[in-house]
Design a protein around this motif. Structure first.
Motif, PDB file in Angstrom:
ATOM      1  N   GLN A  21     -11.530 -10.527   0.947  1.00  0.00           N
ATOM      2  CA  GLN A  21     -11.322  -9.273   0.171  1.00  0.00           C
ATOM      3  C   GLN A  21     -12.615  -8.495  -0.035  1.00  0.00           C
TER       4      GLN A  21
ATOM      5  N   ASP B  79      -8.695 -11.019   5.385  1.00  0.00           N
ATOM      6  CA  ASP B  79      -8.325  -9.672   4.927  1.00  0.00           C
ATOM      7  C   ASP B  79      -9.481  -9.135   4.095  1.00  0.00           C
TER       8      ASP B  79
ATOM      9  N   SER C 273      -5.684   0.862  -1.925  1.00  0.00           N
ATOM     10  CA  SER C 273      -4.600   1.779  -2.246  1.00  0.00           C
ATOM     11  C   SER C 273      -4.208   1.548  -3.707  1.00  0.00           C
TER      12      SER C 273
ATOM     13  N   ARG D 290       0.860  -1.200   0.000  1.00  0.00           N
ATOM     14  CA  ARG D 290       0.000   0.000   0.000  1.00  0.00           C
ATOM     15  C   ARG D 290       0.885   1.234   0.000  1.00  0.00           C
TER      16      ARG D 290
ATOM     17  N   PHE E 189      -5.673  -5.731  -7.759  1.00  0.00           N
ATOM     18  CA  PHE E 189      -5.245  -4.666  -6.845  1.00  0.00           C
ATOM     19  C   PHE E 189      -3.789  -4.806  -6.406  1.00  0.00           C
TER      20      PHE E 189
ATOM     21  N   GLN F 284       2.796 -16.724  -0.577  1.00  0.00           N
ATOM     22  CA  GLN F 284       1.771 -15.727  -0.955  1.00  0.00           C
ATOM     23  C   GLN F 284       0.453 -16.422  -1.242  1.00  0.00           C
TER      24      GLN F 284
ATOM     25  N   PRO G 185      -8.338 -15.036   3.167  1.00  0.00           N
ATOM     26  CA  PRO G 185      -8.757 -13.702   2.724  1.00  0.00           C
ATOM     27  C   PRO G 185     -10.037 -13.730   1.887  1.00  0.00           C
TER      28      PRO G 185
ATOM     29  N   ARG H  75      -7.951  -0.032   3.457  1.00  0.00           N
ATOM     30  CA  ARG H  75      -8.557   0.842   2.450  1.00  0.00           C
ATOM     31  C   ARG H  75      -7.836   0.586   1.143  1.00  0.00           C
TER      32      ARG H  75
HETATM   33  N1  SAM Z   1      -1.153 -13.108  -1.172  1.00  0.00           N
HETATM   34  C1  SAM Z   1      -2.122 -12.958  -0.167  1.00  0.00           C
HETATM   35  C2  SAM Z   1      -3.522 -12.921  -0.803  1.00  0.00           C
HETATM   36  O1  SAM Z   1      -3.651 -12.882  -2.008  1.00  0.00           O
HETATM   37  O2  SAM Z   1      -4.489 -12.978  -0.091  1.00  0.00           O
HETATM   38  C3  SAM Z   1      -1.874 -11.768   0.748  1.00  0.00           C
HETATM   39  C4  SAM Z   1      -0.972 -10.643   0.303  1.00  0.00           C
HETATM   40  S1  SAM Z   1      -1.012  -9.045   1.008  1.00  0.00           S
HETATM   41  C5  SAM Z   1       0.575  -9.011   1.714  1.00  0.00           C
HETATM   42  C6  SAM Z   1      -2.049  -8.915   2.383  1.00  0.00           C
HETATM   43  C7  SAM Z   1      -3.304  -8.162   2.137  1.00  0.00           C
HETATM   44  O3  SAM Z   1      -3.085  -6.818   1.748  1.00  0.00           O
HETATM   45  C8  SAM Z   1      -4.176  -8.714   1.032  1.00  0.00           C
HETATM   46  O4  SAM Z   1      -4.856  -9.869   1.399  1.00  0.00           O
HETATM   47  C9  SAM Z   1      -5.101  -7.552   0.753  1.00  0.00           C
HETATM   48  O5  SAM Z   1      -6.238  -7.566   1.579  1.00  0.00           O
HETATM   49  C10 SAM Z   1      -4.247  -6.331   1.121  1.00  0.00           C
HETATM   50  N2  SAM Z   1      -3.881  -5.577  -0.089  1.00  0.00           N
HETATM   51  C11 SAM Z   1      -3.151  -5.990  -1.132  1.00  0.00           C
HETATM   52  N3  SAM Z   1      -3.078  -5.024  -2.079  1.00  0.00           N
HETATM   53  C12 SAM Z   1      -3.777  -3.984  -1.619  1.00  0.00           C
HETATM   54  C13 SAM Z   1      -4.086  -2.683  -2.127  1.00  0.00           C
HETATM   55  N4  SAM Z   1      -3.672  -2.291  -3.329  1.00  0.00           N
HETATM   56  N5  SAM Z   1      -4.824  -1.867  -1.358  1.00  0.00           N
HETATM   57  C14 SAM Z   1      -5.261  -2.239  -0.146  1.00  0.00           C
HETATM   58  N6  SAM Z   1      -5.007  -3.450   0.385  1.00  0.00           N
HETATM   59  C15 SAM Z   1      -4.278  -4.312  -0.333  1.00  0.00           C
END
Ligand code: SAM
Length: 447
Positions: free
Chosen positions: A263, A301, A335, A51, A161, A199, A261, A333
């Protein structure tokens, strides 16, 4: 005299793991870790690009370090991790005091890179792809009771995203043998619990020959004598198989905690995110998991304010959170990440609307998770003792298999690393209080 290394880590568990490896590799070259950046010869900042806020934090920290470098020109400052991989030129431009920029594939070469930066006194960049290696250097803090173990690198999910496919490359699994060897090494140093990291950890093994999967890996890690618990994160609902659900039920050391997750609870938004499942499919999986393992706790998440998210979409997310009954929810939120498909989508949501939905969802989350916590009162649960209570040094602290923190009075009776039965006597907003139970009481419930 040994050189001193100061490590600053932002972001996910995988970054924590990478920092541990870097510290381990540099220790082999006689570097000593220091908590005090003022006495460091080398400072490495391990970064996160998920983010915008995470990136802002890194630039502001690099701004502070610039002053340190002005006073001590010999100091080497390095930037590693996801931001380094994605924006090497920008990092150099915005933070000219940085001497070294390297991505995750270059971690195995960190010793050589740091030496070159110290010797050559010119900026060094290394963000090239490299073959996958399991780093065998012992982690710097080998005396831990709990450790992360990366089982696969990269991600090929292409959620619209997310920057991860661009920062960590394609999916590559480590061999089961190398993972088991790493777990055995950790257990030999006193580790009792491992969290297997990827991941999309439940896609583990599909790129290996012979083919394997996370269920089979659970069994192999379960067989490591002396290990008490196995956790794993992060899973994607799309790759969740009946075989994995059965393994969660049947492999004894796998804990009853699942980070899955969601989402969004809206099918339109899930499709725009390219998540590969619908809300109905997600709920079906939760049902199947709960049928297999009724004690299972879920965490998730959620992103609010994804482009095009309407009030009706948001309401579907709130409803899904209530329906699942999570034990923990991380709300983000949306991003806008340069280079990702969602960044160019129309109908970007106003920041004020995102903030409002974030706040409203957190209120629901508090109620839902509070109700789940209430169910634990009066139960005797298996706790892995891992420290002392943050608020009262006279009390011990540990986690249940379903990942709840429990503080209890047991000093002198149990040691760190023990797995003991604890009766939950009080449910607090962010933790449980308990009392050591007798082994006979423990028979009633292990979870
Ligand atoms: N690879 C995992 C997945 O796909 O569920 C988790 C990766 S990430 C490190 C952790 C969390 O950050 C994600 O599950 C998502 O909810 C959030 N996230 C990722 N990109 C985002 C973005 N552009 N804006 C806001 N939240 C984001």
């Amino acid at each position: 005299m040994a050189s001193k290394l100061h490590l600053i880590t932002y972001g996910c568990q995988m970054n924590e793991y990478d920092s541990e490896r870097v510290a381990g590799l540099l220790r082999e070259r006689e570097y000593e870790l220091t908590d005090d950046e003022r006495e460091a010869d080398v400072i490495l900042v391990n970064t996160c690009a998920i983010r915008e806020k995470a990136e802002d934090k890194v630039y502001s920290r690099l701004g502070q370090l610039k002053e340190l470098k002005a006073a001590r020109p010999d100091l080497v400052i390095g930037v590693m991790g996801c931001m380094a991989q994605l924006q090497q030129e920008q990092v150099r431009r915005r933070a000219p005091s940085v001497d070294l920029v390297f991505g995750s594939p270059a971690i195995a070469r960190v010793g050589e890179l740091v030496e070159r930066a110290r010797r050559e006194r010119r900026p060094i960049l290394d963000t090239a792809e490299a073959p996958l290696v399991k780093i065998t250097a012992k982690p710097a803090s080998a005396d831990r009771l709990k450790a992360f173990v990366t089982v696969m690198e990269g991600c090929e999910k292409h959620c619209t995203f997310c920057v991860v496919p661009r920062t960590r490359g394609r999916e590559r699994s480590h061999s089961p043998e190398s993972i088991v060897a790493e777990v055995e090494g950790l257990v030999a140093e006193g580790c009792r619990e491992v969290t297997l990291l990827g991941q999309t950890v439940n896609a583990y093994g599909r790129d290996l020959t012979p083919l394997t999967d996370l269920a089979e890996l659970f069994q192999r890690v379960n067989d490591v004598a002396g290990l008490a618990r196995i956790r794993f994160t992060t899973s994607n609902p799309y790759n969740l198989t009946p075989k994995l659900i059965r393994a969660m039920r049947d492999v004894p050391k796998v804990c009853e905690w699942f980070h899955l997750p969601l989402q969004s609870g809206s099918d339109q938004i899930l499709e725009a995110m390219n998540r590969g499942y619908t809300r109905a499919r997600y709920l079906e999986l939760v049902d199947a998991l709960r049928q297999a393992e009724p004690a299972l706790a879920f965490s998730t998440d959620i992103i609010v304010g994804f482009p095009g998210e309407t009030e009706a979409d948001f309401a579907a997310t709130v409803e899904t959170v209530e329906q699942v009954g999570y034990d923990n929810v991380f709300v983000f939120r949306y991003s806008r990440r340069p280079g990702t498909p969602a960044a160019d989508m129309p109908n970007q949501v106003d920041e004020a609307v995102k903030a409002d939905r974030n706040r409203r969802l957190l209120t629901v989350v508090e109620r839902v998770t509070g109700a789940r916590s209430g169910l634990l009162a009066g139960r005797t649960m298996e706790v892995l003792v891992d420290g002392t209570s943050r608020k009262s040094a006279g009390e011990l602290s540990g986690r249940t298999r379903c990942n709840r923190v429990v503080n209890f009075d047991g000093q002198g009776q149990v040691a760190l690393g023990d797995v003991v039965p604890v009766l939950v006597t009080e449910v607090l907003p962010h933790s449980l209080r308990g009392a050591l139970a007798t082994p006979e009481e423990a028979v009633c419930s292990s979870r």
